[in-house]
Design an enzyme around this catalytic site. Sequence first.
Site, PDB file in Angstrom:
ATOM      1  N   ASN A   1       2.466 -10.653   7.856  1.00 49.04           N
ATOM      2  CA  ASN A   1       1.233  -9.910   7.584  1.00 49.04           C
ATOM      3  C   ASN A   1       0.351  -9.892   8.825  1.00 49.04           C
ATOM      4  O   ASN A   1       0.421 -10.806   9.643  1.00 49.04           O
ATOM      5  CB  ASN A   1       0.466 -10.566   6.430  1.00 49.04           C
ATOM      6  CG  ASN A   1       0.997 -10.123   5.079  1.00 49.04           C
ATOM      7  OD1 ASN A   1       1.369  -8.973   4.907  1.00 49.04           O
ATOM      8  ND2 ASN A   1       1.038 -11.042   4.130  1.00 49.04           N
TER       9      ASN A   1
ATOM     10  N   CYS B   1       8.269  -7.236   1.858  1.00 49.12           N
ATOM     11  CA  CYS B   1       7.266  -7.908   1.032  1.00 49.12           C
ATOM     12  C   CYS B   1       7.875  -8.065  -0.357  1.00 49.12           C
ATOM     13  O   CYS B   1       8.778  -7.322  -0.730  1.00 49.12           O
ATOM     14  CB  CYS B   1       5.993  -7.072   0.994  1.00 49.12           C
ATOM     15  SG  CYS B   1       4.637  -7.755   0.020  1.00 49.12           S
ATOM     16  N   HIS B   2       7.397  -9.026  -1.136  1.00 47.94           N
ATOM     17  CA  HIS B   2       7.939  -9.208  -2.483  1.00 47.94           C
ATOM     18  C   HIS B   2       6.982  -8.722  -3.569  1.00 47.94           C
ATOM     19  O   HIS B   2       7.146  -9.042  -4.742  1.00 47.94           O
ATOM     20  CB  HIS B   2       8.299 -10.680  -2.721  1.00 47.94           C
ATOM     21  CG  HIS B   2       7.214 -11.641  -2.385  1.00 47.94           C
ATOM     22  ND1 HIS B   2       7.407 -12.729  -1.570  1.00 47.94           N
ATOM     23  CD2 HIS B   2       5.916 -11.672  -2.744  1.00 47.94           C
ATOM     24  CE1 HIS B   2       6.280 -13.394  -1.452  1.00 47.94           C
ATOM     25  NE2 HIS B   2       5.363 -12.771  -2.166  1.00 47.94           N
TER      26      HIS B   2
ATOM     27  N   HIS C   1       0.803  -3.361  -0.126  1.00 52.16           N
ATOM     28  CA  HIS C   1      -0.298  -3.933  -0.901  1.00 52.16           C
ATOM     29  C   HIS C   1      -1.198  -2.858  -1.515  1.00 52.16           C
ATOM     30  O   HIS C   1      -2.180  -3.178  -2.163  1.00 52.16           O
ATOM     31  CB  HIS C   1      -1.129  -4.922  -0.068  1.00 52.16           C
ATOM     32  CG  HIS C   1      -0.375  -6.158   0.292  1.00 52.16           C
ATOM     33  ND1 HIS C   1      -0.931  -7.171   1.044  1.00 52.16           N
ATOM     34  CD2 HIS C   1       0.879  -6.563  -0.005  1.00 52.16           C
ATOM     35  CE1 HIS C   1      -0.042  -8.139   1.217  1.00 52.16           C
ATOM     36  NE2 HIS C   1       1.065  -7.780   0.581  1.00 52.16           N
TER      37      HIS C   1
END
Length: 349
Positions: free
Chosen positions: A45, A67-68, A97
Site C-alpha cells: 500500500n 489485495c484481498h 479499496h
Amino acid sequence: MNLSQWAEHSIGGRTRGLRTVPHLWSICEDMLEVCPQAIMLQYVNPMAINTWAIGAKYPQLRQVGLCHSVQGTAKELAKDLDIPVDEIRYRSAGINHMAYFLNFEHRQPDGSFRDLYPALKQGYAEGRFPHFSHSPRCPNKVRYEMMSRLGYFVTESSEHHAEYLPYFIKRDRPDLIEKFGIPLDEYPKRCVEQVEAWERQAAKYREAESITVKPSHEYASEIINSVVMGQPSVIYGNIRNQGFIPQLPEGCAVEVPVLVDANGLQPTVVTDIPPQLIALMRTNINVQELTVAALMEQSPEHIYHAAMLDPHTAAELDLDQIWAVTDALLEAHGDWLPEFARVERRKAS
C-alpha cells in the site's frame, strides 16, 4: 491533530506512496535487467499509487497489484447472509479499496441465480446486519450505510473506507465515530498484533517437527500456478488502465477481474459501473494522479496539490492547515523520502 487514521490512506497514504514508489522503481530496474518477462506481484500500500506509478514509468513491465479485499468481503457478506461463500457468484470492479460488487448472487438448486442485494439492504434496514466483522473493534457499519445510499457494497473494510470519504471521520462529530463504530487507532493496533502473531508463529515453527502449509485466500500462489502450470484462474488485480474501465482515466490503476493462464495476466473489460460509483472513485483518482505526477516530475508542488484535493482532508482542514500538516508529514518522514520531497532540502534552497 490526531493523524493515526491517516496511517495508510488519505493524506498519510500520499506520503507513504512518496517514500515507497522509488524503491519499487528500483526493483523494476532490476527486473528489466535480469528478468524482463517476469511478472511483478505487488502487495504494497498505497496500492493504487504504486501500481499507477510503476505503469507510468515502466509500461513495458508486467505487473499486478494484489489485495484481498474482494474475496475477503465476499466471505464476510456470506457469513452475514448465512450462505456458503462457494454458493455465491459475484463481480467487482473499480479502484483499489473503492471497488464495488456490481453483482452479488446466490446459486439456486435449479442453476439460476438470486440477487442478494435486496436481502443485504433489508437486513441493514432492519438492524440485523452487519452481523459478522473481521475484528471485534470494527463493526463494519460504514460500508452498509454507503450501500444504502449508493446501492452497491464496497469491497474495502469500513474502518479503511471511511478514510476515503468526507462523511464519517470529523473532529467535531464524535457522535459519528460512535454511531458507525470507527476505530481511529485500528491500524497501529493491528500492526502491533500482527508483529506479535508473527513472533509466536516463528517460535512455534522453530520447535515444530513438521510444518503443514494451508492454502490462504491470497492470489499470489494462484497466479504462479496458472502461469507455470497453465491451469486457468480468475483473480481480482490492480492493473494499469488501458481501456479496462473506459469510464476512468487511461493509465490510472483499476481493479478488475483478471484471467490468468500460461499467457499471463489478461484483464477483463468492465463497462457498466454506475455513474455515482465512478464519480466517487474520481475524487480519489485525482489525488492519486497528482501524487504520481509529483514523483514522475519530481515536483514538490504537486504533493501539496494532492493533499489539497483529498476529499477527507479538504472536508476537515483549510488551505493553511493542509499546507501545515503536509509540511509536518514530510518533515516527519525525513530522509525516507526522495530528495525532491524533503523539507530540509527545500528550506536550504
